[in-house]
Write a protein that holds these residues in place. Structure first.
Motif, PDB file in Angstrom:
ATOM      1  N   UNK A   1       0.822  -1.159  -0.115  1.00  0.00           N
ATOM      2  CA  UNK A   1       0.026  -0.079   0.002  1.00  0.00           C
ATOM      3  C   UNK A   1       0.788   1.276  -0.018  1.00  0.00           C
ATOM      4  N   UNK A   2       2.135   1.052   0.642  1.00  0.00           N
ATOM      5  CA  UNK A   2       2.880   2.191   0.989  1.00  0.00           C
ATOM      6  C   UNK A   2       3.483   2.620  -0.574  1.00  0.00           C
ATOM      7  N   UNK A   3       3.884   1.570  -0.981  1.00  0.00           N
ATOM      8  CA  UNK A   3       4.576   1.849  -2.458  1.00  0.00           C
ATOM      9  C   UNK A   3       3.569   2.155  -3.642  1.00  0.00           C
ATOM     10  N   UNK A   4       2.538   1.604  -3.452  1.00  0.00           N
ATOM     11  CA  UNK A   4       1.483   2.075  -4.277  1.00  0.00           C
ATOM     12  C   UNK A   4       1.093   3.462  -4.190  1.00  0.00           C
ATOM     13  N   UNK A   5       1.180   4.072  -2.954  1.00  0.00           N
ATOM     14  CA  UNK A   5       0.734   5.482  -2.660  1.00  0.00           C
ATOM     15  C   UNK A   5       1.948   6.196  -3.084  1.00  0.00           C
ATOM     16  N   UNK A   6       3.176   5.780  -2.849  1.00  0.00           N
ATOM     17  CA  UNK A   6       4.378   6.385  -3.452  1.00  0.00           C
ATOM     18  C   UNK A   6       4.475   6.690  -4.795  1.00  0.00           C
ATOM     19  N   UNK A   7       4.015   5.651  -5.489  1.00  0.00           N
ATOM     20  CA  UNK A   7       3.885   5.895  -7.043  1.00  0.00           C
ATOM     21  C   UNK A   7       2.801   6.813  -7.691  1.00  0.00           C
ATOM     22  N   UNK A   8       1.734   6.799  -6.729  1.00  0.00           N
ATOM     23  CA  UNK A   8       0.682   7.645  -7.223  1.00  0.00           C
ATOM     24  C   UNK A   8       1.099   9.291  -6.899  1.00  0.00           C
ATOM     25  N   UNK A   9       1.949   9.211  -5.764  1.00  0.00           N
ATOM     26  CA  UNK A   9       2.480  10.515  -5.373  1.00  0.00           C
ATOM     27  C   UNK A   9       3.175  11.174  -6.501  1.00  0.00           C
ATOM     28  N   UNK A  10       4.112  10.213  -7.177  1.00  0.00           N
ATOM     29  CA  UNK A  10       4.883  10.693  -8.262  1.00  0.00           C
ATOM     30  C   UNK A  10       4.314  10.837  -9.566  1.00  0.00           C
ATOM     31  N   UNK A  11       3.398  10.143  -9.838  1.00  0.00           N
ATOM     32  CA  UNK A  11       2.537  10.364 -11.170  1.00  0.00           C
ATOM     33  C   UNK A  11       1.510  11.531 -10.959  1.00  0.00           C
ATOM     34  N   UNK A  12       1.050  11.708  -9.953  1.00  0.00           N
ATOM     35  CA  UNK A  12      -0.020  12.489  -9.951  1.00  0.00           C
ATOM     36  C   UNK A  12      -0.218  13.729  -8.645  1.00  0.00           C
ATOM     37  N   UNK A  13       0.763  13.553  -7.857  1.00  0.00           N
ATOM     38  CA  UNK A  13       0.666  14.641  -6.604  1.00  0.00           C
ATOM     39  C   UNK A  13      -0.241  14.006  -5.696  1.00  0.00           C
ATOM     40  N   UNK A  14      -0.297  15.004  -4.633  1.00  0.00           N
ATOM     41  CA  UNK A  14      -1.269  14.564  -3.445  1.00  0.00           C
ATOM     42  C   UNK A  14      -2.572  14.194  -3.805  1.00  0.00           C
ATOM     43  N   UNK A  15      -3.217  15.030  -4.824  1.00  0.00           N
ATOM     44  CA  UNK A  15      -4.521  14.737  -5.138  1.00  0.00           C
ATOM     45  C   UNK A  15      -4.960  13.362  -5.722  1.00  0.00           C
ATOM     46  N   UNK A  16      -3.756  12.923  -6.134  1.00  0.00           N
ATOM     47  CA  UNK A  16      -3.841  11.227  -6.778  1.00  0.00           C
ATOM     48  C   UNK A  16      -3.949  10.238  -5.665  1.00  0.00           C
ATOM     49  N   UNK A  17      -3.493  10.609  -4.451  1.00  0.00           N
ATOM     50  CA  UNK A  17      -3.600   9.578  -3.590  1.00  0.00           C
ATOM     51  C   UNK A  17      -4.861   9.491  -2.809  1.00  0.00           C
ATOM     52  N   UNK A  18      -5.525   8.497  -3.043  1.00  0.00           N
ATOM     53  CA  UNK A  18      -7.046   8.440  -2.292  1.00  0.00           C
ATOM     54  C   UNK A  18      -6.989   6.793  -2.026  1.00  0.00           C
ATOM     55  N   UNK A  19      -7.845   6.454  -1.210  1.00  0.00           N
ATOM     56  CA  UNK A  19      -8.015   5.224  -0.520  1.00  0.00           C
ATOM     57  C   UNK A  19      -8.291   4.266  -1.724  1.00  0.00           C
ATOM     58  N   UNK A  20      -9.399   4.509  -2.625  1.00  0.00           N
ATOM     59  CA  UNK A  20      -9.566   3.789  -3.586  1.00  0.00           C
ATOM     60  C   UNK A  20      -8.413   3.469  -4.520  1.00  0.00           C
ATOM     61  N   UNK A  21      -7.805   4.616  -5.195  1.00  0.00           N
ATOM     62  CA  UNK A  21      -6.721   4.482  -6.116  1.00  0.00           C
ATOM     63  C   UNK A  21      -5.574   3.653  -5.564  1.00  0.00           C
ATOM     64  N   UNK A  22      -5.315   3.922  -4.225  1.00  0.00           N
ATOM     65  CA  UNK A  22      -4.099   3.134  -3.577  1.00  0.00           C
ATOM     66  C   UNK A  22      -4.126   1.703  -3.633  1.00  0.00           C
TER      67      UNK A  22
ATOM     68  N   UNK B   1      12.568  12.107 -14.328  1.00  0.00           N
ATOM     69  CA  UNK B   1      13.288  12.885 -13.538  1.00  0.00           C
ATOM     70  C   UNK B   1      12.531  14.174 -13.137  1.00  0.00           C
ATOM     71  N   UNK B   2      11.943  14.648 -13.993  1.00  0.00           N
ATOM     72  CA  UNK B   2      11.150  15.721 -13.870  1.00  0.00           C
ATOM     73  C   UNK B   2      10.012  15.822 -12.914  1.00  0.00           C
ATOM     74  N   UNK B   3       9.224  14.331 -13.208  1.00  0.00           N
ATOM     75  CA  UNK B   3       8.095  14.055 -12.271  1.00  0.00           C
ATOM     76  C   UNK B   3       8.772  13.833 -10.541  1.00  0.00           C
ATOM     77  N   UNK B   4       9.888  13.290 -10.342  1.00  0.00           N
ATOM     78  CA  UNK B   4      10.404  13.143  -9.263  1.00  0.00           C
ATOM     79  C   UNK B   4      10.773  14.539  -8.484  1.00  0.00           C
ATOM     80  N   UNK B   5      11.253  15.389  -9.289  1.00  0.00           N
ATOM     81  CA  UNK B   5      11.378  16.829  -8.821  1.00  0.00           C
ATOM     82  C   UNK B   5      10.275  17.517  -8.378  1.00  0.00           C
ATOM     83  N   UNK B   6       9.382  17.419  -9.185  1.00  0.00           N
ATOM     84  CA  UNK B   6       7.994  18.089  -8.938  1.00  0.00           C
ATOM     85  C   UNK B   6       7.514  17.505  -7.560  1.00  0.00           C
ATOM     86  N   UNK B   7       7.552  16.176  -7.503  1.00  0.00           N
ATOM     87  CA  UNK B   7       6.920  15.491  -6.163  1.00  0.00           C
ATOM     88  C   UNK B   7       7.839  16.086  -5.010  1.00  0.00           C
TER      89      UNK B   7
END
Length: 201
Positions: A16-37, A109-115
């Protein structure tokens, strides 16, 4: 939370943590929701509330996972720094490389910097994230101090933070404005003050 103490529970929590971390990199904090994780981890929706006290708790763990990955990369770059006295330009190039790593023009790399910079802003709203950020910042200061020492330079805690703030400010501005040469902007700012903020030992 008792289920997390079992091997199966620990594995699910980690997924779950790894999935949330991936979502953070892909879409920021708004992307991390219970259902999506839960969907990303391939686990039932209820697992996110079973293994974590709240969504903020899960996000804090994901932020720490991404931050630790960033710090592992920073430490690896510092470990590769050779011991020699460096002039202003080569010291600045080294600091930019240590802080930013790979070319930010690459999408991942850009996405990681934005995150990374989203994490800074989020700390102002989420107290749990501040503790994570303070730990990561202390580790970064230690790594940069070592990189400067290997370059025959010293810097006080206050000056070191100013150096990092210059790079962070340049990168936030450049990422937001799609500046074609964000590293050039950071280098220019550092060159003007490197001998003052990190003088030769």
């Amino acid at each position: 939370m008792s289920g997390a103490a079992t091997p199966k529970g620990a594995k699910r929590r980690q997924a779950l943590v790894a999935s949330a971390a991936e979502l953070l990199l892909e879409g920021g904090f708004d992307a991390v929701r219970h259902r999506a994780v839960a969907a990303r981890a391939g686990l039932p929706l209820a697992s996110t509330t079973y293994y974590f006290d709240s969504l903020d708790d899960l996000i804090a763990c994901a932020v720490e996972l991404n931050g630790n990955a960033d710090m592992d990369a920073v430490r690896a770059r510092v470990a590769a720094v050779t011991q020699r006295r460096r002039g202003p330009e080569s010291t600045v190039d080294l600091l930019v490389e240590v802080l930013l790593g790979e070319d930010e023009k690459r999408p991942e790399s850009r996405e990681r910097l934005i995150a990374r910079y989203e994490r800074f802003v989020a700390c102002a709203r989420h107290p749990a994230l501040r503790e994570v950020q303070l730990r990561l910042r202390a580790q970064l200061d230690e790594a940069l101090t070592e990189a400067l020492a290997r370059s025959g330079r010293t810097s006080s805690e206050g000056q070191l933070r100013r150096l990092v703030a210059m790079v962070d400010g340049a990168m936030i501005s450049a990422l937001g404005e799609y500046d074609p040469d964000p590293r050039g902007l950071a280098r220019g700012m550092l060159l003007e003050s490197i001998d003052v903020m990190a003088p030769p030992a």
